[in-house]
Design an enzyme around this catalytic site. Structure first.
Site, PDB file in Angstrom:
ATOM      1  N   ARG A  24       0.804  -1.223   0.000  1.00  0.00           N
ATOM      2  CA  ARG A  24       0.000   0.000   0.000  1.00  0.00           C
ATOM      3  C   ARG A  24       0.837   1.274   0.000  1.00  0.00           C
ATOM      4  O   ARG A  24       0.324   2.360  -0.254  1.00  0.00           O
ATOM      5  CB  ARG A  24      -0.921   0.017   1.231  1.00  0.00           C
ATOM      6  CG  ARG A  24      -2.098  -0.964   1.134  1.00  0.00           C
ATOM      7  CD  ARG A  24      -2.944  -0.900   2.395  1.00  0.00           C
ATOM      8  NE  ARG A  24      -4.158  -1.693   2.288  1.00  0.00           N
ATOM      9  CZ  ARG A  24      -5.320  -1.260   1.807  1.00  0.00           C
ATOM     10  NH1 ARG A  24      -5.403  -0.022   1.361  1.00  0.00           N
ATOM     11  NH2 ARG A  24      -6.376  -2.047   1.757  1.00  0.00           N
ATOM     12  N   ASP A  49      -3.613  -2.330  -3.823  1.00  0.00           N
ATOM     13  CA  ASP A  49      -4.547  -2.828  -2.823  1.00  0.00           C
ATOM     14  C   ASP A  49      -4.829  -4.284  -3.182  1.00  0.00           C
ATOM     15  O   ASP A  49      -5.374  -4.576  -4.254  1.00  0.00           O
ATOM     16  CB  ASP A  49      -5.836  -2.002  -2.852  1.00  0.00           C
ATOM     17  CG  ASP A  49      -6.887  -2.513  -1.871  1.00  0.00           C
ATOM     18  OD1 ASP A  49      -6.680  -3.583  -1.262  1.00  0.00           O
ATOM     19  OD2 ASP A  49      -7.924  -1.842  -1.716  1.00  0.00           O
ATOM     20  N   VAL A  50      -4.457  -5.203  -2.311  1.00  0.00           N
ATOM     21  CA  VAL A  50      -4.543  -6.621  -2.636  1.00  0.00           C
ATOM     22  C   VAL A  50      -5.973  -7.100  -2.811  1.00  0.00           C
ATOM     23  O   VAL A  50      -6.211  -8.173  -3.359  1.00  0.00           O
ATOM     24  CB  VAL A  50      -3.817  -7.454  -1.557  1.00  0.00           C
ATOM     25  CG1 VAL A  50      -4.626  -7.496  -0.269  1.00  0.00           C
ATOM     26  CG2 VAL A  50      -3.516  -8.861  -2.048  1.00  0.00           C
ATOM     27  N   LYS A  73       1.278 -19.884   6.425  1.00  0.00           N
ATOM     28  CA  LYS A  73       0.371 -20.353   7.457  1.00  0.00           C
ATOM     29  C   LYS A  73       0.338 -19.326   8.593  1.00  0.00           C
ATOM     30  O   LYS A  73       1.257 -18.526   8.707  1.00  0.00           O
ATOM     31  CB  LYS A  73       0.838 -21.709   7.981  1.00  0.00           C
ATOM     32  CG  LYS A  73       0.717 -22.822   6.918  1.00  0.00           C
ATOM     33  CD  LYS A  73       1.056 -24.163   7.488  1.00  0.00           C
ATOM     34  CE  LYS A  73      -0.030 -24.606   8.449  1.00  0.00           C
ATOM     35  NZ  LYS A  73       0.339 -25.858   9.152  1.00  0.00           N
ATOM     36  N   HIS A 102       7.871 -22.907   6.787  1.00  0.00           N
ATOM     37  CA  HIS A 102       9.331 -22.968   6.682  1.00  0.00           C
ATOM     38  C   HIS A 102       9.944 -23.981   7.634  1.00  0.00           C
ATOM     39  O   HIS A 102      11.085 -24.405   7.443  1.00  0.00           O
ATOM     40  CB  HIS A 102       9.934 -21.574   6.916  1.00  0.00           C
ATOM     41  CG  HIS A 102       9.865 -21.100   8.330  1.00  0.00           C
ATOM     42  ND1 HIS A 102       8.741 -20.506   8.864  1.00  0.00           N
ATOM     43  CD2 HIS A 102      10.772 -21.135   9.331  1.00  0.00           C
ATOM     44  CE1 HIS A 102       8.964 -20.190  10.118  1.00  0.00           C
ATOM     45  NE2 HIS A 102      10.176 -20.559  10.433  1.00  0.00           N
ATOM     46  N   ASP A 133      -0.586 -19.602  16.201  1.00  0.00           N
ATOM     47  CA  ASP A 133       0.651 -19.139  15.599  1.00  0.00           C
ATOM     48  C   ASP A 133       1.705 -20.233  15.536  1.00  0.00           C
ATOM     49  O   ASP A 133       2.426 -20.358  14.538  1.00  0.00           O
ATOM     50  CB  ASP A 133       1.205 -17.948  16.382  1.00  0.00           C
ATOM     51  CG  ASP A 133       2.459 -17.371  15.743  1.00  0.00           C
ATOM     52  OD1 ASP A 133       2.428 -17.078  14.539  1.00  0.00           O
ATOM     53  OD2 ASP A 133       3.476 -17.223  16.453  1.00  0.00           O
ATOM     54  N   HIS A 169       2.907 -24.776  13.152  1.00  0.00           N
ATOM     55  CA  HIS A 169       4.186 -25.447  12.948  1.00  0.00           C
ATOM     56  C   HIS A 169       4.305 -26.787  13.668  1.00  0.00           C
ATOM     57  O   HIS A 169       4.781 -27.760  13.088  1.00  0.00           O
ATOM     58  CB  HIS A 169       5.331 -24.544  13.420  1.00  0.00           C
ATOM     59  CG  HIS A 169       5.426 -23.231  12.706  1.00  0.00           C
ATOM     60  ND1 HIS A 169       5.549 -23.129  11.336  1.00  0.00           N
ATOM     61  CD2 HIS A 169       5.416 -21.956  13.170  1.00  0.00           C
ATOM     62  CE1 HIS A 169       5.615 -21.844  10.987  1.00  0.00           C
ATOM     63  NE2 HIS A 169       5.528 -21.122  12.076  1.00  0.00           N
ATOM     64  N   LYS A 213       6.319 -17.642  24.697  1.00  0.00           N
ATOM     65  CA  LYS A 213       7.137 -16.459  24.450  1.00  0.00           C
ATOM     66  C   LYS A 213       7.643 -15.880  25.772  1.00  0.00           C
ATOM     67  O   LYS A 213       7.059 -16.116  26.837  1.00  0.00           O
ATOM     68  CB  LYS A 213       6.338 -15.392  23.708  1.00  0.00           C
ATOM     69  CG  LYS A 213       6.189 -15.650  22.221  1.00  0.00           C
ATOM     70  CD  LYS A 213       5.547 -14.452  21.539  1.00  0.00           C
ATOM     71  CE  LYS A 213       5.672 -14.565  20.033  1.00  0.00           C
ATOM     72  NZ  LYS A 213       7.075 -14.525  19.576  1.00  0.00           N
TER      73      LYS A 213
END
Length: 475
Positions: free
Chosen positions: A44, A85-86, A135, A165, A222, A227, A327
């Site tokens: 953008r 703009d996607v 993802k 990844h 997440d 993963h 975290k």
């Protein structure tokens, strides 16, 4: 067919600067892409090509300084930029226009995927093009199913790359190599010999400015859904006939289908969620998650998630699989730990400190180690040893391997549509129970080992992860 044109939507974001641009430079340095390759960045920002190339050069200097300067310059020179703009088919069409096929990388928040795919459909992609999505794939099972329907209307399944990844990391792939290429391991790779498998991604990093994404997702989506379930598939899958995309992905889906769905009672007793409070982590003060900039405390987003799963299969009935991620913890612990059962009898006396063997696949840094018991200075005494091997550095970074697979059209390491849906099926009961408050949101100080261990109940070791204990053979 090899594609030589890459279009990245979200081209000014952290993913592009930190991972995709260095990956492209690594591919250039390795001779995997050449002067015919072009990169079009779209976002953008009201930039032009020159400003984008300056930004790309700065990102490569910051995140790819060890790569050859010539390779970095070549990637920067190959880049152009379009403001887009996607969700606008006209903007999207201008980015992907051309006669040659293009690999379209959606480096975007998952919430934007449906609108972006719809815009791509209306923009009419060149024949032979491919779509890459980061993802988590969708935000729940229904969202994943709808996104799969949209993609199926756009390109063939073989042209959809739902990338993770983690699957391109050297040690992750070594899980398969260690299992399938060593006769000493595969015969004992089952519940008769393995008590528990821990799949852990604990990190000292806190939010690090990612509130805009993370506060809408949390640790369960997440990391666990995103993963750790992939690692579960590689650890628990049956040996495939080959490592071709169909054989490998069929066996991964089999694992997810075998996961026993958790009831509300199971969720209450086999899962945990928590978020960090203020504390000191890695020699600096960390504010409470709820006080981090951009966080809406009312969402009650977790920064720590732990799930215990069981598989209904001949190979794994009776083995626990613990998936955990957190975290702002006191130490980085990123590994797959395969804990074997105790030996049935010890002729060394009952006062010996004997721990079952543990095979550890270190994910970051990449390593392989085996905890064993051996005799000490006297033959009647035992001691604990750890045999460790560091992995050779990979020829390509994880994102370099993924991008190469996309450009060459090899989907073996990408997530197939049914696999994406099965992963959500596994965790939907957890998400539902958490939303209904059946599991309390605990707190742990930043820089600690995580939430306080639960009190163990008879015949059960709920404190296993926190005390690095091992299941007894008769558990």
């Amino acid at each position: 067919m090899t594609i030589r044109r890459l279009a990245v939507f979200g081209a000014t974001g952290d993913l592009t600067g930190r991972y995709l641009l260095p990956a492209l430079a690594a591919l250039r340095a390795a001779g995997r892409i050449d002067d015919r390759f072009t990169l079009t960045g779209a976002s953008r920002e009201e930039w032009d090509g020159a400003r984008y190339r300056d930004w790309a050069a700065a990102q490569l200097e910051r995140h790819g300084a060890t790569l050859p300067a010539e390779a970095r310059r070549a990637v920067t020179a190959s880049a152009d930029y379009r403001r887009a703009d996607v969700t606008d088919p006209a903007d999207v069409g201008a980015v992907v226009a051309g006669d040659d096929p293009v690999a379209v990388y959606l480096a975007l928040p998952p919430a934007l995927f449906p609108a972006a795919v719809t815009a791509l459909h209306e923009a009419a992609l060149p024949r032979g093009s491919r779509i890459v999505l980061e993802k988590p794939f969708g935000e729940d099972l229904a969202g994943a199913q709808e996104l799969n329907r949209l993609l199926a209307d756009l390109v063939p399944e073989s042209a959809v790359f739902r990338v993770d990844h983690f699957l391109a990391m050297t040690t992750v792939q070594n899980v398969l190599g260690s299992r399938l290429a060593n006769r000493v391991l595969e015969p004992i790779w089952n519940s008769t010999h393995i008590a528990e498998v821990e799949i852990v991604w604990d990190e000292t990093l806190a939010l690090e400015g990612r509130a805009g994404y993370y506060d809408h997702v949390g640790a369960l989506k997440d990391m666990v859904q995103n993963h750790l379930l992939q690692l579960l598939c590689l650890v628990a899958m049956e040996p495939p006939i080959s490592l071709g995309e169909r054989d490998l992905r069929d066996r991964k889906v089999d694992v997810l289908r075998s996961v026993r769905l958790l009831t509300d009672y199971d969720v209450a007793n086999r899962t945990r969620r928590a978020r960090y409070s203020s504390g000191r982590c890695q020699d600096h003060e960390v504010p409470a998650y709820a006080d981090e900039e951009g966080v809406d405390a009312r969402r009650r987003t977790e920064t720590f998630a732990e799930v215990e799963l069981e598989l209904d299969s001949w190979r794994w009935a009776g083995t626990r699989f613990r998936l955990r991620s957190g975290k702002a913890l006191g130490r980085d612990r990123k590994e797959v730990a395969v804990r074997f059962r105790s030996v049935p009898h010890l002729p060394f006396g009952h006062d010996q400190d004997v721990r079952p063997n543990v095979l550890r696949f270190g994910l970051e840094p990449e390593s392989l180690s085996l905890d064993v018991t051996a005799t000490g200075a006297r033959t009647e005494t035992l001691t604990q040893l750890s045999l460790t091997a560091e992995m050779d550095p990979p020829d390509l970074p994880a994102y370099g391997r993924l991008l190469l697979d996309v450009l060459n059209g090899d989907p073996a390491l990408s997530i197939r549509s049914d696999e994406a849906e099965e992963a959500w099926r596994v965790l939907e009961p957890v998400l539902s129970a958490w939303e209904r408050g059946l599991v309390p949101l605990e707190e742990y100080p930043a820089g600690s080992d995580g939430p306080e261990p639960r009190h163990a109940t008879p015949g059960r070791r709920d404190d296993l992860l926190h005390q690095d204990a091992v299941l007894p053979a008769d558990s």
